[in-house]
Design an enzyme around this catalytic site. Structure first.
Site, PDB file in Angstrom:
ATOM      1  NE  ARG A  89      -6.188   1.623  -0.099  1.00 31.28           N
ATOM      2  CZ  ARG A  89      -6.255   2.706   0.655  1.00 31.28           C
ATOM      3  NH1 ARG A  89      -5.198   3.083   1.348  1.00 31.28           N
ATOM      4  NH2 ARG A  89      -7.355   3.389   0.738  1.00 31.28           N
ATOM      5  CG  ASN A 104      -1.838   1.130   1.337  1.00 33.48           C
ATOM      6  OD1 ASN A 104      -1.811   2.017   0.477  1.00 33.48           O
ATOM      7  ND2 ASN A 104      -2.683   1.136   2.353  1.00 33.48           N
ATOM      8  NE  ARG A 159      -9.525  12.578   4.045  1.00 34.45           N
ATOM      9  CZ  ARG A 159      -9.463  11.294   3.726  1.00 34.45           C
ATOM     10  NH1 ARG A 159     -10.482  10.697   3.133  1.00 34.45           N
ATOM     11  NH2 ARG A 159      -8.384  10.595   3.996  1.00 34.45           N
ATOM     12  CD  GLU A 177     -10.449  -2.375  13.691  1.00 35.86           C
ATOM     13  OE1 GLU A 177      -9.372  -2.533  14.300  1.00 35.86           O
ATOM     14  OE2 GLU A 177     -10.534  -2.397  12.447  1.00 35.86           O
ATOM     15  CG  ASN A 178      -9.096   0.423  18.750  1.00 37.24           C
ATOM     16  OD1 ASN A 178      -8.877  -0.616  19.351  1.00 37.24           O
ATOM     17  ND2 ASN A 178      -8.602   0.676  17.561  1.00 37.24           N
ATOM     18  CD  GLU A 226      -8.559  -1.403   4.447  1.00 37.55           C
ATOM     19  OE1 GLU A 226      -7.984  -1.165   5.528  1.00 37.55           O
ATOM     20  OE2 GLU A 226      -8.869  -0.520   3.642  1.00 37.55           O
ATOM     21  CG  HIS A 234     -12.554   3.406   3.308  1.00 34.62           C
ATOM     22  ND1 HIS A 234     -13.222   4.436   3.922  1.00 34.62           N
ATOM     23  CD2 HIS A 234     -11.238   3.680   3.444  1.00 34.62           C
ATOM     24  CE1 HIS A 234     -12.349   5.311   4.404  1.00 34.62           C
ATOM     25  NE2 HIS A 234     -11.141   4.877   4.119  1.00 34.62           N
ATOM     26  N   GLY A 282      -9.604   8.490   7.528  1.00 29.50           N
ATOM     27  CA  GLY A 282     -10.714   8.721   6.603  1.00 29.50           C
ATOM     28  C   GLY A 282     -11.860   7.851   7.091  1.00 29.50           C
ATOM     29  CG  LEU A 289     -16.350   4.765  12.018  1.00 28.97           C
ATOM     30  CD1 LEU A 289     -17.033   4.851  13.377  1.00 28.97           C
ATOM     31  CD2 LEU A 289     -16.974   5.750  11.039  1.00 28.97           C
ATOM     32  N   GLY A 290     -11.713   5.304  10.204  1.00 32.76           N
ATOM     33  CA  GLY A 290     -10.271   5.465  10.416  1.00 32.76           C
ATOM     34  C   GLY A 290      -9.949   6.947  10.370  1.00 32.76           C
TER      35      GLY A 290
HETATM   36  P1  ADP Z   1      -6.128   4.824   8.577  1.00 30.22           P
HETATM   37  O1  ADP Z   1      -7.350   5.451   8.003  1.00 30.22           O
HETATM   38  O2  ADP Z   1      -4.926   5.706   8.481  1.00 30.22           O
HETATM   39  O3  ADP Z   1      -5.896   3.390   8.172  1.00 30.22           O
HETATM   40  P2  ADP Z   1      -6.837   3.744  11.189  1.00 30.22           P
HETATM   41  O4  ADP Z   1      -7.956   2.871  10.741  1.00 30.22           O
HETATM   42  O5  ADP Z   1      -5.622   3.113  11.740  1.00 30.22           O
HETATM   43  O6  ADP Z   1      -6.428   4.827  10.121  1.00 30.22           O
HETATM   44  O7  ADP Z   1      -7.439   4.755  12.290  1.00 30.22           O
HETATM   45  C1  ADP Z   1      -6.654   5.731  12.867  1.00 30.22           C
HETATM   46  C2  ADP Z   1      -7.487   6.541  13.833  1.00 30.22           C
HETATM   47  O8  ADP Z   1      -8.045   5.658  14.803  1.00 30.22           O
HETATM   48  C3  ADP Z   1      -6.663   7.538  14.637  1.00 30.22           C
HETATM   49  O9  ADP Z   1      -6.678   8.808  14.048  1.00 30.22           O
HETATM   50  C4  ADP Z   1      -7.372   7.589  15.958  1.00 30.22           C
HETATM   51  O10 ADP Z   1      -8.206   8.730  15.985  1.00 30.22           O
HETATM   52  C5  ADP Z   1      -8.286   6.387  15.981  1.00 30.22           C
HETATM   53  N1  ADP Z   1      -8.081   5.536  17.156  1.00 30.22           N
HETATM   54  C6  ADP Z   1      -7.151   4.581  17.345  1.00 30.22           C
HETATM   55  N2  ADP Z   1      -7.290   4.045  18.590  1.00 30.22           N
HETATM   56  C7  ADP Z   1      -8.344   4.679  19.169  1.00 30.22           C
HETATM   57  C8  ADP Z   1      -8.991   4.591  20.444  1.00 30.22           C
HETATM   58  N3  ADP Z   1      -8.581   3.740  21.375  1.00 30.22           N
HETATM   59  N4  ADP Z   1     -10.032   5.408  20.667  1.00 30.22           N
HETATM   60  C9  ADP Z   1     -10.452   6.282  19.737  1.00 30.22           C
HETATM   61  N5  ADP Z   1      -9.895   6.404  18.532  1.00 30.22           N
HETATM   62  C10 ADP Z   1      -8.845   5.629  18.249  1.00 30.22           C
END
Ligand code: ADP
Length: 404
Positions: A91, A7, A241, A334-335, A385, A180, A212, A209-210
């Site tokens: 990717r 990627n 964004r 996820e988190n 992915e 995505h 992006g 929800l990353g």
């Molecule tokens: P990408 O889109 O770059 O692949 P990711 O899916 O890894 O990103 O998501 C990154 C985002 O996840 C970070 O900006 C952060 O805001 C969020 N994140 C990671 N861990 C946590 C957490 N424990 N609680 C809330 N948000 C989290």
């Protein structure tokens, strides 16, 4: 089969060497700051401690050289010979209307991906660089392109055509494409498995929800609508964004602040979203901490984020005429139990009822976090992915070998 999944970003390469027989990553890592001072490769084999290597990594070709040599290295490597890399899966962000699935990279495919640079100037050039770098380092290894847009190709025109003169679609390809796709596809499939039903019997809303963020309505295995549009700017509020916006707002600001096109683009893509509203950070963890400490703009950013998600969930349930499961995935999904809670409040009319204990427990793991009796299941599912890219690559390469 060992598949190297790549990627490529403007100054980074993320990689995983995937063993598709064991369905596991043998090693993963990334090269950061390519072409800058302080370039560094971070590498982690599945069974040993990770390591960092810094060096003068001038371009993507050198970056891939570094990746291959660490995969082969006696201390940190996981293979003994280059020939143990059987294929490379890339990717590629934008596949336009041309690519409705993954493809073997051949001369004509490269030409088409290059033609799509106009639609994805921030992404496709780097993806092309990654493919060229791998071709150079692994000339006899088949390369496969897996597109972020492809999973959304079955959206009906009423979901993808904007309310602009139709000629803009015909002339410039202005339409919703969605992104995505590999993530939405993976988690929708896992959701069906967790529900114990075939994918063609379930209606799933997937929230990726990353940094992006996008949401998709997956109706019996088909993405029928998704929130990202012509570019990955539309839809949900994201880290930096803006997501949905009255287009006239931007024209107004450009006039008032005398912004160039480039500056306006930067404003919407880099200085907006959680970061722009809160003035604190684009990282949801920092937003939550600041909100707890009484920062009202951080609290507002959080509220907008979850409110917009809730609105889309309602819209997509309506688009599908119901919903069996809502999936939360990627970094935030996820988190972050607070995001899942705030999003699901008020969705009881859709049969959504969170089990708060399970919600708190679901950190980076696959779990059903709804109450036992809830009609609509809420699922936390870590995305994968790379697995999708590796499996698509394997399938294409296997078929290749069977063709005389
Ligand atoms: P990408 O889109 O770059 O692949 P990711 O899916 O890894 O990103 O998501 C990154 C985002 O996840 C970070 O900006 C952060 O805001 C969020 N994140 C990671 N861990 C946590 C957490 N424990 N609680 C809330 N948000 C989290």
């Amino acid at each position: 089969m060992n598949i190297l999944v790549i990627n490529c970003g403007s100054s980074s390469v993320k990689y995983q060497l995937f063993d598709t027989d064991r369905k596991m990553a043998l090693a993963k890592g990334d090269v950061a700051r390519i072409g800058m001072s302080g370039a560094v490769l971070t590498h982690k084999p599945f069974d040993r401690q990770g390591t960092k290597v810094s060096g003068e990594i001038l371009d993507h070709i050198v970056a891939i050289e570094y990746v291959i040599s660490i995969l082969l290295s006696p201390n940190h490597g996981v293979i003994k010979n280059k020939s143990e890399i059987h294929a490379v899966g890339h990717r590629v962000v934008h596949g336009g209307e041309e690519f409705t699935g993954s493809v073997l990279v051949e001369h004509e495919v490269m030409r088409q991906i290059r033609n799509l640079i106009d639609l994805a100037p921030l992404h496709n050039p780097h993806n092309i660089r990654g493919i060229n770098a791998c071709k150079k380092n692994l000339p006899d290894v088949p390369q496969v392109a897996v597109f972020d847009t492809a999973y959304h190709y079955k959206m009906p025109p009423m979901a993808y055509i904007y309310g602009l003169p139709y000629v803009m679609y015909k002339k410039y390809g202005i339409r919703r494409y969605g992104f995505h796709g590999t993530s939405h596809r993976y988690v929708a499939g896992r959701a069906a498995e967790m529900l114990g039903k075939p994918i063609d019997r379930v209606k799933v809303i997937t929230c990726h929800l990353g940094n992006g963020a996008s949401i998709a309505a997956v109706d019996r295995g088909v993405s029928i609508d998704t929130s990202m549009g012509f570019t990955p700017l539309e839809g949900l509020l994201m880290g930096t964004r803006s997501g949905d916006l009255d287009p006239a707002v931007i024209l107004h600001i450009m006039g008032r602040e005398e912004l160039s096109l480039h500056e306006a683009n930067t404003l919407m893509n880099k200085h907006s979203g959680l970061s722009g509203v809160s003035g604190v950070s684009s990282d949801m963890r920092e937003i939550l901490t600041a909100a707890k400490d009484g920062n009202s703009n951080a609290k507002l950013a959080f509220d907008i984020y979850c409110y917009r998600l809730k609105k889309y969930i309602g819209a997509y349930a309506a688009a599908m005429g119901g919903v069996d499961a809502i999936v939360f995935t990627a970094g935030v999904g996820e988190n972050s139990p607070p995001v899942r809670t705030a999003t699901c409040i008020g969705l009881a009319f859709l049969g959504v009822e969170l089990d708060e204990t399970k919600n708190e427990q679901a950190i980076s793991k696959e779990m059903d976090i709804s109450t036992d009796g809830a009609r609509t299941r809420v699922l936390a599912i870590p995305t994968n992915e790379e697995l999708v890219i590796a499996l698509d690559t394997e399938e294409i390469v296997k078929n290749l070998k069977q063709t005389p």
